[in-house]
Design a protein around this motif. Structure first.
Motif, PDB file in Angstrom:
ATOM      1  N   ILE A   1       0.254   5.195   1.590  1.00 35.19           N
ATOM      2  CA  ILE A   1      -0.663   6.089   2.310  1.00 35.19           C
ATOM      3  C   ILE A   1      -0.600   7.446   1.618  1.00 35.19           C
ATOM      4  O   ILE A   1       0.481   8.028   1.454  1.00 35.19           O
TER       5      ILE A   1
ATOM      6  N   GLY B   1       3.932   6.220   4.632  1.00 32.13           N
ATOM      7  CA  GLY B   1       4.143   5.171   5.624  1.00 32.13           C
ATOM      8  C   GLY B   1       4.825   5.723   6.859  1.00 32.13           C
ATOM      9  O   GLY B   1       4.608   6.870   7.241  1.00 32.13           O
ATOM     10  N   GLY B   2       5.685   4.913   7.451  1.00 31.50           N
ATOM     11  CA  GLY B   2       6.276   5.271   8.738  1.00 31.50           C
ATOM     12  C   GLY B   2       7.336   6.359   8.679  1.00 31.50           C
ATOM     13  O   GLY B   2       7.606   7.031   9.671  1.00 31.50           O
TER      14      GLY B   2
ATOM     15  N   VAL C   1      -3.172   8.610  11.989  1.00 25.69           N
ATOM     16  CA  VAL C   1      -4.158   7.518  11.990  1.00 25.69           C
ATOM     17  C   VAL C   1      -4.006   6.626  13.231  1.00 25.69           C
ATOM     18  O   VAL C   1      -4.970   6.059  13.721  1.00 25.69           O
ATOM     19  N   VAL C   2      -2.778   6.547  13.746  1.00 25.71           N
ATOM     20  CA  VAL C   2      -2.548   5.768  14.969  1.00 25.71           C
ATOM     21  C   VAL C   2      -3.334   6.393  16.129  1.00 25.71           C
ATOM     22  O   VAL C   2      -3.775   5.709  17.039  1.00 25.71           O
TER      23      VAL C   2
ATOM     24  N   LYS D   1       0.839  -1.212   0.000  1.00 27.19           N
ATOM     25  CA  LYS D   1       0.000   0.000   0.000  1.00 27.19           C
ATOM     26  C   LYS D   1       0.871   1.257   0.000  1.00 27.19           C
ATOM     27  O   LYS D   1       2.042   1.231   0.370  1.00 27.19           O
TER      28      LYS D   1
ATOM     29  N   GLU E   1      -0.780   9.333   7.533  1.00 25.42           N
ATOM     30  CA  GLU E   1      -0.029   8.364   8.317  1.00 25.42           C
ATOM     31  C   GLU E   1       0.377   8.983   9.655  1.00 25.42           C
ATOM     32  O   GLU E   1       0.451  10.207   9.795  1.00 25.42           O
ATOM     33  N   HIS E   2       0.636   8.176  10.605  1.00 24.04           N
ATOM     34  CA  HIS E   2       0.957   8.539  11.995  1.00 24.04           C
ATOM     35  C   HIS E   2      -0.244   9.124  12.727  1.00 24.04           C
ATOM     36  O   HIS E   2      -0.573   8.639  13.813  1.00 24.04           O
TER      37      HIS E   2
ATOM     38  N   PRO F   1       0.278  -0.831  15.837  1.00 20.39           N
ATOM     39  CA  PRO F   1      -0.214  -0.472  14.489  1.00 20.39           C
ATOM     40  C   PRO F   1      -1.665  -0.011  14.529  1.00 20.39           C
ATOM     41  O   PRO F   1      -2.465  -0.527  15.303  1.00 20.39           O
ATOM     42  N   SER F   2      -1.996   0.941  13.671  1.00 24.08           N
ATOM     43  CA  SER F   2      -3.386   1.399  13.586  1.00 24.08           C
ATOM     44  C   SER F   2      -4.264   0.360  12.899  1.00 24.08           C
ATOM     45  O   SER F   2      -5.467   0.371  13.042  1.00 24.08           O
TER      46      SER F   2
ATOM     47  N   VAL G   1       6.792   5.567  15.141  1.00 24.47           N
ATOM     48  CA  VAL G   1       5.509   5.625  15.865  1.00 24.47           C
ATOM     49  C   VAL G   1       5.774   5.907  17.355  1.00 24.47           C
ATOM     50  O   VAL G   1       5.082   6.726  17.978  1.00 24.47           O
TER      51      VAL G   1
ATOM     52  N   ILE H   1      -4.056   0.101   9.478  1.00 21.91           N
ATOM     53  CA  ILE H   1      -4.269   0.547   8.093  1.00 21.91           C
ATOM     54  C   ILE H   1      -3.526  -0.358   7.105  1.00 21.91           C
ATOM     55  O   ILE H   1      -4.051  -0.660   6.024  1.00 21.91           O
ATOM     56  N   ASP H   2      -2.322  -0.801   7.465  1.00 21.72           N
ATOM     57  CA  ASP H   2      -1.554  -1.624   6.524  1.00 21.72           C
ATOM     58  C   ASP H   2      -2.233  -2.969   6.284  1.00 21.72           C
ATOM     59  O   ASP H   2      -2.360  -3.424   5.139  1.00 21.72           O
TER      60      ASP H   2
HETATM   61  C1  MEV Z   1       2.571   2.787   8.573  1.00 16.52           C
HETATM   62  O1  MEV Z   1       2.368   2.303   7.257  1.00 16.52           O
HETATM   63  C2  MEV Z   1       1.554   3.831   8.904  1.00 16.52           C
HETATM   64  C3  MEV Z   1       1.687   4.446  10.300  1.00 16.52           C
HETATM   65  O2  MEV Z   1       0.611   5.364  10.425  1.00 16.52           O
HETATM   66  C4  MEV Z   1       1.616   3.404  11.392  1.00 16.52           C
HETATM   67  C5  MEV Z   1       0.251   2.760  11.513  1.00 16.52           C
HETATM   68  O3  MEV Z   1      -0.733   3.350  11.116  1.00 16.52           O
HETATM   69  O4  MEV Z   1       0.207   1.667  12.084  1.00 16.52           O
HETATM   70  C6  MEV Z   1       2.982   5.205  10.448  1.00 16.52           C
END
Ligand code: MEV
Length: 319
Positions: A10, A273-274, A17-18, A8, A14-15, A140-141, A193, A143-144
């Motif tokens: 994003i 991503g991260g 979303v956690v 994927k 990202e971040h 992890p949120s 994260v 999303i992955d």
């Molecule tokens: C990682 O692909 C996306 C982050 O938001 C971490 C997460 O959502 O688990 C950085």
């Protein structure tokens, strides 16, 4: 008997979303494929020459054991979730922000379910894939793993209100032409994260203000997708990048790559991503995309083009 999991990118959020802000992401055709082979509970990643056993000392062995345990607990209609040996191929770089670990976990889950004749809905598959993903990413949120399961273009919300789905497909009005380029350095999502979580502890009010800004940019991006306004979507990419940089998850190389993509004509660019290394993405008009990829490649960055189509959002292609 094989299973597939999508990688994927994003696009926005990202971040954040956690911490409960929605994010927008798209599945990649590249990802992972796993198939059941003869033998006991072991997993071989063919191209890497890696072989792990469930529960051995490696993170992959621990993730495999966590997935098998979660499958055992999620008994469906008395069907036994058996343990098998698997061989997997991962077609994405690891530690790149492209969701390779989630893709692998989902591929393994699907291959096991297929041979056992088990069909799970999204929520149950997601819960099991998350047991795997937690070993690698701590908090992890989801999303992955959600995108690894669904592919396509979608909005994801961690812990949605009752009755609302976590994942909502988006039908954009236009095709999105993206360039994905690797900074050359690995990024650890677990570390970035954790670094963002420290900011929350250090200054909760500033953190809330940044979350509100993310919320706004994701909503603007979703509206831009619905209208097919690529210029506005590109501006959202840039805004998201500056918020992520403010949280310390970009790097000088990723910043320079975003600037390079913009100079070459991209409408917007950001890490994906991260961060802390890994990949960035650039949004471009279809006619400018090759120029953007070439500009990044001429600086030594591995780059590929991908297309997120409105009619069939999972329709991505390697250039
Ligand atoms: C990682 O692909 C996306 C982050 O938001 C971490 C997460 O959502 O688990 C950085």
């Amino acid at each position: 008997m094989s299973g597939h999991g999508s990688g994927k990118v994003i696009l926005l959020g990202e971040h954040a979303v956690v911490h409960g802000v929605p994010a927008i992401a798209a599945g990649l055709e590249a990802g992972a494929v796993a198939r059941v082979v003869d033998g006991e509970a072991e997993l071989r990643i063919a191209p890497w020459g890696v072989l792990v056993r469930a529960g051995d000392a490696s993170p992959l062995g621990a993730a495999f054991a966590a997935l098998l345990e979660a499958r055992r607990r999620d008994a469906i209609d008395g069907v036994r979730a058996n343990e098998h040996a698997l061989e997997a191929h991962v077609t994405l770089p690891g530690s790149a922000g492209l969701g390779s670990s989630a893709a692998l976990g989902v591929a393994v889950l699907r291959a096991l379910d297929e041979i056992d004749g088990i069909s799970r809905d999204f929520d149950r598959s997601q819960a099991i894939a998350l047991a795997w993903e937690r070993v690698f990413h701590g908090n992890p949120s989801g999303i992955d793993t959600a995108l690894a399961l669904s592919g396509g273009l979608a909005r994801y919300l961690r812990n949605p209100p009752p009755g609302e789905p976590a994942l909502r497909p988006i039908t954009g009005a236009r095709t999105l032409s993206l360039v994905v380029a690797h900074s050359g350095a690995p990024g650890s999502t677990k570390e970035t994260v954790a670094g963002v979580a420290l900011r929350k502890t250090a200054d909760p009010q500033a953190f809330e203000r940044t979350l509100a800004a993310f919320r706004e940019v994701v909503a603007m991006g979703e509206a831009a997708l619905a209208r097919g306004d690529l210029g506005a979507l590109g501006a959202c990419f840039d805004r998201c990048q500056s918020l992520l940089a403010g949280w310390g998850v970009s790097t000088p190389t990723l910043d320079a790559m975003c600037a390079c993509a913009k100079e070459a004509g991209a409408l917007g660019a950001k890490l994906t991503g991260g961060g802390g290394g890994g990949c960035m993405i650039a949004l471009a008009e279809a006619s400018d995309r090759a120029r953007v990829r070439e500009a990044l490649a001429s600086r030594g960055h591995e780059a590929f083009e991908t297309t997120i189509g409105p009619a069939r959002p999972e329709n991505t292609e390697r250039a």
